[in-house]
Enzyme design. Sequence first.
Site, short mmCIF file in Angstrom:
data_model
loop_
_atom_site.label_atom_id
_atom_site.label_comp_id
_atom_site.label_asym_id
_atom_site.label_seq_id
_atom_site.Cartn_x
_atom_site.Cartn_y
_atom_site.Cartn_z
CB ILE A 163 7.29 11.86 -2.16
CG1 ILE A 163 8.58 11.19 -1.66
CG2 ILE A 163 6.75 12.86 -1.17
CD1 ILE A 163 9.78 12.10 -1.68
CE LYS A 176 -4.26 -1.93 1.55
NZ LYS A 176 -3.78 -3.19 2.15
CG ASP A 227 -21.32 -14.71 -0.94
OD1 ASP A 227 -21.30 -15.71 -0.21
OD2 ASP A 227 -21.57 -14.74 -2.16
N GLY A 259 -7.96 -14.31 3.34
CA GLY A 259 -6.87 -14.65 4.24
C GLY A 259 -7.32 -15.55 5.37
NE ARG A 260 -8.95 -11.67 9.18
CZ ARG A 260 -9.60 -10.58 9.57
NH1 ARG A 260 -9.76 -10.36 10.87
NH2 ARG A 260 -10.09 -9.73 8.70
P1 BMP Z 1 -8.84 -11.37 5.53
O1 BMP Z 1 -9.49 -12.26 4.48
O2 BMP Z 1 -8.11 -12.15 6.56
O3 BMP Z 1 -9.78 -10.34 6.09
O4 BMP Z 1 -7.66 -10.56 4.78
C1 BMP Z 1 -7.92 -9.51 3.91
C2 BMP Z 1 -6.63 -8.99 3.33
O5 BMP Z 1 -6.91 -7.92 2.42
C3 BMP Z 1 -5.65 -8.42 4.36
O6 BMP Z 1 -4.34 -8.68 3.87
C4 BMP Z 1 -5.90 -6.92 4.31
O7 BMP Z 1 -4.76 -6.18 4.64
C5 BMP Z 1 -6.27 -6.71 2.84
N1 BMP Z 1 -7.19 -5.57 2.60
C6 BMP Z 1 -8.40 -5.44 3.24
O8 BMP Z 1 -8.78 -6.29 4.05
N2 BMP Z 1 -9.19 -4.35 2.96
C7 BMP Z 1 -8.84 -3.39 2.07
O9 BMP Z 1 -9.60 -2.45 1.86
C8 BMP Z 1 -7.62 -3.52 1.40
C9 BMP Z 1 -6.81 -4.63 1.66
O10 BMP Z 1 -5.68 -4.78 1.01
#
Ligand code: BMP
Length: 211
Positions: free
Chosen positions: A64, A60, A170, A185-186
């Site tokens: 600059i 992310k 979903d 992720g989780r």
């Molecule tokens: P999880 O499925 O465990 O919630 O992970 C989501 C992933 O997407 C994390 O790596 C998080 O940093 C990233 N992410 C997010 O959840 N929301 C955003 O708006 C942008 C992201 O990159």
Amino acid sequence: MENKIIFALDIYDHDEAINLAKNLGDKVFAIKVNWPIILENGIKIIRELSKYSKIICDFKLADIDNTDKLITEKVNEYNAWGIIAHAFTGYKSLKAVVDSAKNTKVFSVVSMSQESYVDDITDKLIETSKKAGVYGLVAPANRPLYLKKVKELSGNLKIISPGAGSQGGDILNALLLGSDYVIIGRSIYNSDNPEKTLSDFNNSIRNSFNI
Ligand code: BMP
């Protein structure tokens, strides 16, 4: 048959990460790494993980132009497939990422999975992202109105979507609304059997979309 899930590998442990990448890497579109795994293991883990899947560095970027460029060049060196930058820093920074990324795909954040000030400027962020020449956009799976809006304005840019599973969104709905790939992720790495969980997700996508 293309895999539609990007696996967010937000864990610290090196061996667990490599194991997950070995077992799941060829059944996902890509693996996304963020600061937790890099801070614990150093940037070299990108190259290690890239043996098993395409790697997207979710750093992310939001600085600059010169700093963003230096980070992007470093990421390139370690065999990343993609990199994520914020778009709110504006054209100059985003263009510096695109120019220094060379063959690495650049995705810009134009809408988040949690309410943020970005919500007020999503249209402008998409316009700036297109002008800078990014490959794709990040838009939320768990906020259908925002995802729909991004899809309508995105032209032919790819859309990758976090927020499914643990954050309430979903997967199938996100794909229906225009996500190209859904980031999870989780729900995978915290499940009792990550391989089976991923395989269930993949099967339900294939059955629903005939792919
Ligand atoms: P999880 O499925 O465990 O919630 O992970 C989501 C992933 O997407 C994390 O790596 C998080 O940093 C990233 N992410 C997010 O959840 N929301 C955003 O708006 C942008 C992201 O990159």
